[in-house]
Motif scaffolding. Structure first.
Motif, mmCIF file in Angstrom:
data_model
loop_
_atom_site.group_PDB
_atom_site.id
_atom_site.type_symbol
_atom_site.label_atom_id
_atom_site.label_comp_id
_atom_site.label_asym_id
_atom_site.label_seq_id
_atom_site.Cartn_x
_atom_site.Cartn_y
_atom_site.Cartn_z
ATOM 1 N N ARG A 37 40.281 24.000 44.150
ATOM 2 C CA ARG A 37 40.712 25.400 44.195
ATOM 3 C C ARG A 37 40.985 25.935 42.788
ATOM 4 O O ARG A 37 41.346 25.193 41.883
ATOM 5 N N PRO A 38 40.829 27.253 42.600
ATOM 6 C CA PRO A 38 40.749 27.827 41.250
ATOM 7 C C PRO A 38 42.069 27.798 40.467
ATOM 8 O O PRO A 38 43.114 28.198 40.962
ATOM 9 N N SER A 39 41.955 27.318 39.233
ATOM 10 C CA SER A 39 43.097 27.278 38.324
ATOM 11 C C SER A 39 42.583 26.924 36.934
ATOM 12 O O SER A 39 41.541 26.282 36.810
ATOM 13 N N THR A 186 40.281 36.345 38.248
ATOM 14 C CA THR A 186 39.794 35.693 39.467
ATOM 15 C C THR A 186 40.057 36.583 40.678
ATOM 16 O O THR A 186 40.847 37.517 40.616
ATOM 17 N N ASP A 187 39.354 36.287 41.766
ATOM 18 C CA ASP A 187 39.523 37.036 43.032
ATOM 19 C C ASP A 187 39.298 38.535 42.863
ATOM 20 O O ASP A 187 40.017 39.351 43.436
ATOM 21 N N VAL A 188 38.315 38.861 42.063
ATOM 22 C CA VAL A 188 38.059 40.267 41.732
ATOM 23 C C VAL A 188 37.073 40.877 42.717
ATOM 24 O O VAL A 188 36.022 40.297 42.995
ATOM 25 N N THR A 239 33.727 31.708 38.164
ATOM 26 C CA THR A 239 34.588 30.752 38.860
ATOM 27 C C THR A 239 34.847 31.234 40.281
ATOM 28 O O THR A 239 34.257 32.219 40.718
ATOM 29 N N HIS A 240 35.724 30.539 41.023
ATOM 30 C CA HIS A 240 36.014 30.877 42.432
ATOM 31 C C HIS A 240 34.698 30.924 43.231
ATOM 32 O O HIS A 240 34.368 31.889 43.920
ATOM 33 N N ILE A 241 33.958 29.817 43.130
ATOM 34 C CA ILE A 241 32.567 29.762 43.599
ATOM 35 C C ILE A 241 32.492 29.103 44.979
ATOM 36 O O ILE A 241 33.075 28.045 45.206
HETATM 37 ZN ZN LIG Z 1 41.396 32.955 45.775
#
Ligand SMILES: [Zn+2]
Ligand SMILES: [Zn+2]
Length: 281
Positions: A37-39, A186-188, A239-241
């Motif tokens: 998960r994204p970080s 992220t999460d855009v 990212t967040h792929i």
């Molecule tokens: Zn997310």
């Protein structure tokens, strides 16, 4: 001053491989197709504020602590942490908060609770979920020694300025961050016009790009490419792929200067550059 940005996770909320899925990406042998998960982790060397005699001290900040935080911290040998920034309060970004406990006990003895910078909306959800940590009535003795701090337009952590870059995630306004000549968004699903001036002169832009098929709260690769072109960073990292995007195959089709990030990727970040001035957004 040069810092280092490490991708701790580059996957979407469900992670890749996705549970129960047998698609080519979920069963791929390419390690870059395995996405937690994204970080991200930003680290840099800063003068020790408590002692003029001792040499510089390594400072470490993570953006988001998702459900994989513990595994990510183990992978890179993270033994201490100076601060956390939160983008928003969805599960894939906050559910590792409790795993800050051991690091927070050490930080607490050294200098006090670990500051968690979060918007009022994010803090409200975090306080509700982790009531046993944040409630003034909490009596749980092993709660994380962390302290929610209001996220302003600009936050300074041991000499590095983190500028809040508002982005839209569906209907929600969430936080992106700029530090020196890099930004992490992220999460855009949309970038407000007023945020573009905060993204000028970037060496590295990290931007979420879920897949090719449209999604109500996440940008597609094509949308993200449009913003990447407009922002014009020297390098753009997606990212967040999701599992629809195979690393090798997707990268081959991306234009020069734009690549999928992968777990463990490290990039140097110039932190001395003066970040754009805080504006009324
Ligand atoms: Zn997310
Ligand atoms: Zn799959």
């Amino acid at each position: 001053m040069e810092g280092k940005l490490t991708f701790l996770g580059t996957g979407t909320s469900m992670g890749v491989p996705t549970l129960g899925c047998r698609c080519t990406v979920c069963t791929s042998s390419d390690p870059r197709d395995r996405r937690l998960r994204p970080s991200v982790l930003l680290r840099w060397m800063a003068p020790d504020e408590n002692s003029a005699q001792s040499g510089p001290v390594e400072r470490l900040v993570v953006i988001d602590t998702g459900p994989d935080f513990r595994e990510q911290a183990l992978r890179i040998g993270l033994t201490r942490l100076d601060a956390v920034f939160y983008t928003h309060a969805h599960a894939d970004h906050i559910l590792g908060l409790d795993d800050l406990r051991p690091l927070s006990f050490m930080a607490y003895r050294e200098s006090g609770p670990i500051p968690l910078y979060a918007s009022a909306e994010t803090a409200e959800v975090v306080k509700r979920i982790y009531d046993y940590t944040f409630s003034p009535q909490a009596t749980y003795p092993n709660r994380a020694r962390v302290q929610l701090e209001a996220l302003g337009k600009s936050t300074r952590v041991h000499g590095v300025e983190f500028l809040r870059v508002p982005v839209m995630h569906g209907e929600m306004k969430i936080a992106g961050f700029r530090f020196g000549r890099a930004a992490y968004l992220t999460d855009v699903s949309a970038i407000p016009e007023s945020s573009f001036p905060l993204l000028e002169g970037l060496d590295h832009l990290v931007l979420s790009a879920l897949r090719h098929k449209p999604h109500p709260t996440h940008a597609t690769v094509e949308q993200a490419l449009g913003w990447a072109r407009r922002i014009g960073a020297r390098h753009t990292w997606f990212t967040h792929i999701a599992h629809e995007l195979g690393h090798e195959e997707t990268n081959r089709a991306l234009p020069e200067g734009v690549r999928l990030a992968y777990d463990g990727l490290e990039i140097p970040v110039e932190l001395d550059a003066v970040t754009a001035p805080a504006r009324d957004l």
